[in-house]
Design an enzyme around this catalytic site. Structure first.
Site, mmCIF file in Angstrom:
data_model
loop_
_atom_site.group_PDB
_atom_site.id
_atom_site.type_symbol
_atom_site.label_atom_id
_atom_site.label_comp_id
_atom_site.label_asym_id
_atom_site.label_seq_id
_atom_site.Cartn_x
_atom_site.Cartn_y
_atom_site.Cartn_z
ATOM 1 C CG ASN A 1 -1.835 -1.215 1.223
ATOM 2 O OD1 ASN A 1 -2.064 -1.809 0.185
ATOM 3 N ND2 ASN A 1 -2.339 -1.579 2.390
ATOM 4 C CG HIS B 1 3.868 -0.820 -4.898
ATOM 5 N ND1 HIS B 1 2.844 -1.675 -4.578
ATOM 6 C CD2 HIS B 1 4.687 -1.520 -5.729
ATOM 7 C CE1 HIS B 1 3.024 -2.842 -5.193
ATOM 8 N NE2 HIS B 1 4.141 -2.771 -5.892
ATOM 9 C CB CYS C 1 11.277 18.591 -5.702
ATOM 10 S SG CYS C 1 11.962 19.603 -7.029
ATOM 11 C CB CYS D 1 13.942 24.376 -6.294
ATOM 12 S SG CYS D 1 13.436 22.897 -7.201
ATOM 13 N N GLY E 1 -4.922 -9.116 4.106
ATOM 14 C CA GLY E 1 -5.578 -8.268 3.107
ATOM 15 C C GLY E 1 -4.900 -8.266 1.758
ATOM 16 C CB THR E 2 -2.255 -8.974 0.048
ATOM 17 O OG1 THR E 2 -1.724 -9.157 -1.260
ATOM 18 C CG2 THR E 2 -1.394 -9.706 1.060
ATOM 19 C CB SER E 3 -5.015 -12.377 -3.548
ATOM 20 O OG SER E 3 -4.738 -11.310 -4.419
ATOM 21 C CG ASN F 1 -6.427 -12.470 2.460
ATOM 22 O OD1 ASN F 1 -6.450 -11.244 2.380
ATOM 23 N ND2 ASN F 1 -5.351 -13.195 2.185
HETATM 24 ZN ZN LIG Z 1 12.874 21.302 -5.701
#
Ligand SMILES: [Zn+2]
Length: 246
Positions: A103, A120, A128, A151, A188-190, A214
């Site tokens: 997640n 992920h 930035c 910036c 909570g994941t397959s 699950n």
């Molecule tokens: Zn920046």
């Protein structure tokens, strides 16, 4: 189910090194829709069109308007549910060491877990593209998109787009955590999407117990996991904690 709750509590109490692998199912009770499957974002959007790094590089404003703004609204207002809180309580009791999560909502950290490996990345932060400075997503002003860093650089989610690699350090640490644990909670994941799918396999090969929480059977059930406790993460975690705290 009562017997399985007791068994899970006993197994957790006896384990020395517990790792949890979590996925979208633990966050649906916090109002975060899954990407895949029924009701998922990818039913409405083609991920290759709006969640691919090439699409973002081509037209960041478009991806911000179609996807990132909506996700920001969802993630900004989400808070941890009993599933996240249960895992935080397991850490506080000295039972759970590490969470590996697919997640990007940052809810494990919000619940109080201190060692969270994110395959992920984390949507709770923007970074930035020029100077890598990070901003909390909830603090980012989106009256004009794409939002910019002080910036002048464009801000992007500190999460992994399609077409980008899993952060190597997250990959390395996950494999290590999976190989070192003696019990893995899969919540909570397959676990059908790589590389998450490999982690229970590594843990199993290293001799760990695999306990699955699950709502439905998954490809792990009966193959990799020792047993499945069927139910939503929040309710099942509450019952396990109740049993542990008896
Ligand atoms: Zn920046």
């Amino acid at each position: 189910m009562d017997e399985l709750i007791k068994k899970a509590a006993a197994d957790l109490a006896a384990a020395r090194n517990v790792v949890a692998l979590t996925g979208a199912g633990i966050s649906t009770e916090s109002g975060i829709p899954p990407f895949r499957g029924k009701g998922g974002l990818w039913e409405r959007f083609d991920p290759m069109e709006i969640a691919h790094i090439d699409a973002f590089m081509r037209d960041p404003a478009r991806v911000w308007n179609l996807l990132v703004k909506e996700m920001k609204t969802i993630v900004d207002s989400a808070s941890p549910n009993d599933g996240h809180k249960g895992l935080a309580r397991l850490e506080a009791r000295g039972i759970l060491k590490t969470i590996i999560t697919q997640n990007i909502d940052g809810l494990h950290q919000a619940a109080g877990n201190t060692d969270v490996i994110e395959f992920h990345g984390n949507f709770a932060w923007q970074r930035c593209m020029d100077c890598s400075r990070k901003y909390q997503t909830s603090q980012v002003d989106i009256s004009e998109v794409p939002p910019r860093c002080s910036c002048g650089g464009i801000l992007r989610p500190d999460a992994v787009f399609f077409g980008e690699i899993i952060p190597p350090e997250a990959m390395r640490r996950s494999r290590q955590a999976a190989a070192d644990c003696d019990l893995m909670l899969v919540v909570g994941t397959s676990a059908v999407v790589q590389p998450a799918a490999l982690m229970p396999v590594f843990a199993k090969e290293a001799g760990a117990k695999i306990v699955e929480i699950n709502p439905e059977k998954t490809p792990l059930t009966g193959q990799i996991s020792d047993y499945l406790i069927r139910g939503n993460a929040g309710e099942v975690m509450n019952r396990i904690l109740q049993q542990l705290e008896k």
